[in-house]
Design a protein around this motif. Structure first.
Motif, PDB file in Angstrom:
ATOM      1  N   GLU A 257      -6.986   2.201  -0.925  1.00  0.00           N
ATOM      2  CA  GLU A 257      -5.835   1.305  -0.899  1.00  0.00           C
ATOM      3  C   GLU A 257      -4.586   1.983  -0.328  1.00  0.00           C
ATOM      4  O   GLU A 257      -3.624   1.326   0.040  1.00  0.00           O
ATOM      5  CB  GLU A 257      -5.551   0.749  -2.298  1.00  0.00           C
TER       6      GLU A 257
ATOM      7  N   PHE B 209       0.790  -1.212   0.000  1.00  0.00           N
ATOM      8  CA  PHE B 209       0.000   0.000   0.000  1.00  0.00           C
ATOM      9  C   PHE B 209       0.832   1.277   0.000  1.00  0.00           C
ATOM     10  O   PHE B 209       0.292   2.353   0.144  1.00  0.00           O
ATOM     11  CB  PHE B 209      -0.954   0.001   1.201  1.00  0.00           C
TER      12      PHE B 209
ATOM     13  N   ASN C  81      -7.809  -2.962   6.724  1.00  0.00           N
ATOM     14  CA  ASN C  81      -6.481  -2.543   7.175  1.00  0.00           C
ATOM     15  C   ASN C  81      -6.523  -1.902   8.562  1.00  0.00           C
ATOM     16  O   ASN C  81      -5.604  -1.184   8.937  1.00  0.00           O
ATOM     17  CB  ASN C  81      -5.865  -1.564   6.181  1.00  0.00           C
TER      18      ASN C  81
ATOM     19  N   ALA D 218     -10.963   1.926   4.812  1.00  0.00           N
ATOM     20  CA  ALA D 218     -10.236   0.666   4.614  1.00  0.00           C
ATOM     21  C   ALA D 218     -10.337  -0.221   5.857  1.00  0.00           C
ATOM     22  O   ALA D 218      -9.353  -0.430   6.565  1.00  0.00           O
ATOM     23  CB  ALA D 218      -8.785   0.950   4.277  1.00  0.00           C
TER      24      ALA D 218
END
Length: 153
Positions: free
Chosen positions: A53, A20, A84, A81
């Motif tokens: 992302e 990322f 994550n 996200a």
């Protein structure tokens, strides 16, 4: 078994962080220009959603900008996200964001806070429930008295 899981988790985190990272300085500069000098909450939410992302890297940028509320930035990154969230929480911890703010951000983003809680020597850190209830007054008295003793008669 637990150490294997921990090692696997750390390795996965390291690999995912490489995935990322900004692809180029131009990409980073583009994100910085979209954020502006003093980004509003709406601005960084928009940038995070458009570039989910890159949420971890964008959060790193946001936490370095003066005037950005760290809890709101972490919340926006976790909302953009959620897969994550653990890495986002670690970046926030490394930047000095209080654990309470990270946990609150996770809750508001719809992320299970137990998945991102920081481990301590005593186990997983949890928020305190609140003040303890006062103890009940003593029953009986054994010849003693006082105003807070309830007589069984």
């Amino acid at each position: 078994m637990k150490s294997t899981t921990t090692i696997f988790g750390v390795a996965s985190l390291a690999i995912s962080s490489m995935t990322f990272a900004f692809e180029s300085d131009e990409q980073r500069d583009s994100i910085v220009s979209q954020l502006g000098d003093v980004p509003t909450e709406e601005t960084y939410q928009s940038v995070l959603f458009e570039n989910a992302e890159l949420a971890v890297d964008i959060l790193t940028l946001l936490l370095d900008i003066e005037g950005v509320d760290p809890q709101l930035a972490v919340q926006a990154a976790m909302t953009a996200a959620p897969d994550n969230a653990l890495e986002i929480a670690q970046v926030a911890r490394d930047a000095g964001v209080a654990s309470e703010n990270i946990t609150t951000a996770a809750l508001l983003a719809g992320v299970d806070p137990t998945q991102i809680a920081e481990a301590t020597a005593a186990g997983i850190q949890t928020a305190s429930v609140g003040p303890a209830a006062p103890s009940a007054p003593a029953v009986g008295g054994q010849g003693g008295g006082g105003e807070e003793v309830i007589s069984p008669n």
